[in-house]
Write a protein that holds these residues in place. Structure first.
Motif, PDB file in Angstrom:
ATOM      1  N   TRP A 107      68.773  -2.220 -10.596  1.00  0.00           N
ATOM      2  CA  TRP A 107      67.465  -2.066 -11.238  1.00  0.00           C
ATOM      3  C   TRP A 107      66.365  -2.096 -10.173  1.00  0.00           C
ATOM      4  N   LEU A 108      65.470  -1.137 -10.252  1.00  0.00           N
ATOM      5  CA  LEU A 108      64.201  -1.190  -9.525  1.00  0.00           C
ATOM      6  C   LEU A 108      63.131  -1.505 -10.550  1.00  0.00           C
ATOM      7  N   ILE A 109      62.362  -2.549 -10.307  1.00  0.00           N
ATOM      8  CA  ILE A 109      61.308  -2.964 -11.228  1.00  0.00           C
ATOM      9  C   ILE A 109      59.967  -2.783 -10.530  1.00  0.00           C
ATOM     10  N   VAL A 110      59.091  -1.970 -11.115  1.00  0.00           N
ATOM     11  CA  VAL A 110      57.820  -1.610 -10.490  1.00  0.00           C
ATOM     12  C   VAL A 110      56.675  -2.130 -11.350  1.00  0.00           C
ATOM     13  N   ASP A 111      55.799  -2.907 -10.733  1.00  0.00           N
ATOM     14  CA  ASP A 111      54.615  -3.439 -11.416  1.00  0.00           C
ATOM     15  C   ASP A 111      53.411  -3.139 -10.526  1.00  0.00           C
ATOM     16  N   HIS A 112      52.896  -1.924 -10.624  1.00  0.00           N
ATOM     17  CA  HIS A 112      51.832  -1.503  -9.718  1.00  0.00           C
ATOM     18  C   HIS A 112      51.050  -0.348 -10.342  1.00  0.00           C
ATOM     19  N   TYR A 113      49.738  -0.524 -10.515  1.00  0.00           N
ATOM     20  CA  TYR A 113      48.897   0.506 -11.139  1.00  0.00           C
ATOM     21  C   TYR A 113      48.732   1.749 -10.263  1.00  0.00           C
ATOM     22  N   ALA A 114      49.078   1.660  -8.977  1.00  0.00           N
ATOM     23  CA  ALA A 114      48.893   2.791  -8.063  1.00  0.00           C
ATOM     24  C   ALA A 114      50.162   3.604  -7.865  1.00  0.00           C
ATOM     25  N   LEU A 115      51.198   3.313  -8.628  1.00  0.00           N
ATOM     26  CA  LEU A 115      52.459   4.042  -8.508  1.00  0.00           C
ATOM     27  C   LEU A 115      52.810   4.700  -9.833  1.00  0.00           C
ATOM     28  N   ASP A 116      53.287   5.946  -9.761  1.00  0.00           N
ATOM     29  CA  ASP A 116      53.679   6.661 -10.975  1.00  0.00           C
ATOM     30  C   ASP A 116      54.941   7.475 -10.728  1.00  0.00           C
ATOM     31  N   VAL A 132      59.555  -0.178 -15.584  1.00  0.00           N
ATOM     32  CA  VAL A 132      58.145  -0.174 -15.210  1.00  0.00           C
ATOM     33  C   VAL A 132      57.413  -1.208 -16.060  1.00  0.00           C
ATOM     34  N   ILE A 133      56.618  -2.054 -15.404  1.00  0.00           N
ATOM     35  CA  ILE A 133      55.731  -2.997 -16.083  1.00  0.00           C
ATOM     36  C   ILE A 133      54.315  -2.446 -15.965  1.00  0.00           C
ATOM     37  N   ASP A 134      53.663  -2.213 -17.094  1.00  0.00           N
ATOM     38  CA  ASP A 134      52.359  -1.551 -17.093  1.00  0.00           C
ATOM     39  C   ASP A 134      51.440  -2.215 -18.113  1.00  0.00           C
ATOM     40  N   ASP A 135      50.150  -1.974 -17.969  1.00  0.00           N
ATOM     41  CA  ASP A 135      49.158  -2.450 -18.932  1.00  0.00           C
ATOM     42  C   ASP A 135      48.157  -1.360 -19.300  1.00  0.00           C
ATOM     43  N   LEU A 136      48.284  -0.183 -18.685  1.00  0.00           N
ATOM     44  CA  LEU A 136      47.209   0.802 -18.745  1.00  0.00           C
ATOM     45  C   LEU A 136      47.509   2.044 -19.579  1.00  0.00           C
ATOM     46  N   ALA A 137      48.756   2.482 -19.603  1.00  0.00           N
ATOM     47  CA  ALA A 137      49.138   3.718 -20.299  1.00  0.00           C
ATOM     48  C   ALA A 137      48.287   4.892 -19.820  1.00  0.00           C
ATOM     49  N   ASP A 138      48.180   5.040 -18.496  1.00  0.00           N
ATOM     50  CA  ASP A 138      47.300   6.077 -17.946  1.00  0.00           C
ATOM     51  C   ASP A 138      47.994   7.002 -16.947  1.00  0.00           C
ATOM     52  N   ARG A 139      49.357   6.927 -16.842  1.00  0.00           N
ATOM     53  CA  ARG A 139      50.054   7.760 -15.871  1.00  0.00           C
ATOM     54  C   ARG A 139      51.514   7.904 -16.294  1.00  0.00           C
ATOM     55  N   LYS A 140      52.198   8.911 -15.731  1.00  0.00           N
ATOM     56  CA  LYS A 140      53.567   9.208 -16.138  1.00  0.00           C
ATOM     57  C   LYS A 140      54.590   8.393 -15.335  1.00  0.00           C
ATOM     58  N   HIS A 141      55.743   8.163 -15.975  1.00  0.00           N
ATOM     59  CA  HIS A 141      56.847   7.435 -15.358  1.00  0.00           C
ATOM     60  C   HIS A 141      58.160   8.130 -15.710  1.00  0.00           C
ATOM     61  N   ILE A 142      59.197   7.837 -14.932  1.00  0.00           N
ATOM     62  CA  ILE A 142      60.530   8.364 -15.234  1.00  0.00           C
ATOM     63  C   ILE A 142      61.485   7.212 -15.545  1.00  0.00           C
ATOM     64  N   CYS A 143      61.002   6.169 -16.173  1.00  0.00           N
ATOM     65  CA  CYS A 143      61.734   4.920 -16.313  1.00  0.00           C
ATOM     66  C   CYS A 143      62.731   4.927 -17.481  1.00  0.00           C
ATOM     67  N   ASP A 144      63.692   4.005 -17.374  1.00  0.00           N
ATOM     68  CA  ASP A 144      64.634   3.749 -18.460  1.00  0.00           C
ATOM     69  C   ASP A 144      64.042   2.761 -19.466  1.00  0.00           C
ATOM     70  N   LEU A 145      63.267   1.817 -18.952  1.00  0.00           N
ATOM     71  CA  LEU A 145      62.589   0.819 -19.781  1.00  0.00           C
ATOM     72  C   LEU A 145      61.131   0.726 -19.350  1.00  0.00           C
TER      73      LEU A 145
END
Length: 369
Positions: A107-116, A132-145
């Motif tokens: 697992w790679l876990i990413v918590d960063h507003y500057a990464l998409d 991906v851990i996010d709070d913004l819903a402002d960019r695309k991701h290719i995550c499983d969770l």
């Protein structure tokens, strides 16, 4: 299971992203996982803290922003928080490659507003699954969770931003809280049965770049508080206004202590009758314990969560630091009423029960590669 976290802390970013990742890492380690961190060495980084918890942590230099690899210096799409990274996404990914190649995490876990998705796609060969851990819903991701512990968001906010098979964890029931908060919940809620205003806890985050703490102390001098009231202030060791706040505490009309880098925040919250605190990740800690809160928004990305808590009747809200001198006395007057204290506590406790980490790990365990 091997897990790598990519998260940063700095005077600008604050400490919340790294701290909630540490909470998840400690829970994963207890389940037998091997956890590692990758963090850029911004001013105010927390690499030493991460290592003191027994995790390996790889530091990325803040000078590591050259383009000698032939990668473009400018990003394809400029994200709102791109300046938080200290490099372009492709440059950051390039420095992460040898680390991920060595570990090859499950697992790679990413918590960063500057990464998409741009960063994630460039590293896709070096991990099996992505959270991906996010709070913004402002960019695309290719995550499983994807985890967004913000009650101000809903699953439809991410529909166009993640793959169709991505599993979403949205809401404060998934908030990444340390075990102490679930453990202390019953004690804290029982204490709220006889509400009073004798102990105020001020906690504006580990950095408090805006000096909301100092402004709050000055504003409290104009408030009508019981003579028997006492005040506790919690700050981080790297907070730029720590010395100024410590000096101000000596001139308060009520006994005021300044606590630095404490490890018993849960107990401190249990003992508090109200908290004056920043919006953000500690909001869910206060909700779990049912602590009546006067919340201050310190950053734009905190607005949706703060407004959701206001709508639920869980907090008194001050929308900007500059509003503290006028709004705090009004909020304090409102919380001098036992009925209001009880209502805030009752509404807050419904938001979060402190078991979010277990729910997240269960979802990770049930997600196939």
């Amino acid at each position: 299971m091997k897990v790598v976290f990519r998260a940063d802390a700095s005077l600008q970013i604050g400490s919340g992203h790294v701290m909630r990742c540490l909470t998840l890492a400690e829970a994963l380690r207890a389940e037998g996982a091997e956890c590692h961190f990758i963090c850029r060495e911004h001013l105010g980084h927390l690499l030493d803290l991460i290592r003191s918890k027994g995790f390996s942590a790889y530091g990325l230099s803040t000078a590591d922003n050259s383009s000698d690899s032939g990668m473009p210096v400018r990003q394809a799409v400029e994200l709102t928080h791109a300046h938080w990274l200290g490099a372009t996404q492709l440059q950051d990914a390039k420095t992460c490659v040898p680390i991920l190649e060595k570990i090859m995490p499950d697992w790679l876990i990413v918590d960063h507003y500057a990464l998409d998705a741009q960063w994630q796609t460039s590293l896709q060969a070096f991990f099996t699954r992505l959270l991906v851990i996010d709070d913004l819903a402002d960019r695309k991701h290719i995550c499983d969770l994807l985890l967004d512990q913000n009650p101000g968001h809903a699953e439809q906010d991410y529909t166009a931003l993640v793959p169709n098979d991505c599993r979403l964890m949205i809401g404060a029931q998934y908030a990444l809280l340390r075990p102490e908060f679930a453990r202390l919940r019953k004690q804290s809620l029982e204490r709220r049965g006889s509400p009073k205003l004798q102990h105020i806890l001020i906690t504006m985050g580990g950095v408090d770049q805006a000096n909301a703490t100092g402004v709050t102390l000055q504003a409290l001098k104009t408030c009508l508080l019981p003579a028997s009231c006492r005040i506790s202030v919690v700050m981080g060791l790297k907070a730029p206004y720590l010395a100024e706040v410590a000096d101000a505490a000596t001139n308060m009309p009520w006994p005021t202590e300044v606590l630095v880098n404490i490890t018993d925040m849960g107990e401190r919250m249990v003992s508090a009758d109200i908290v004056i605190g920043a919006a953000g990740s500690t909001s869910w800690e206060r909700c779990c314990l049912g602590v009546p809160t006067i919340m201050v928004i310190l950053a734009d990305n905190q607005k949706s969560g703060a407004e959701a808590l206001l709508s639920s009747g869980s907090v008194e809200l001050i929308e900007q630091v500059r509003d503290i001198p006028t709004r705090l006395p009004v909020a304090i007057r409102a919380l001098s009423n036992e009925i209001t204290l009880s209502e805030l506590s009752e509404n807050a406790r419904r938001i979060c029960d402190g078991l979010g980490v277990q729910r997240v790990i269960k979802r990770m365990s049930n997600t196939n590669g």
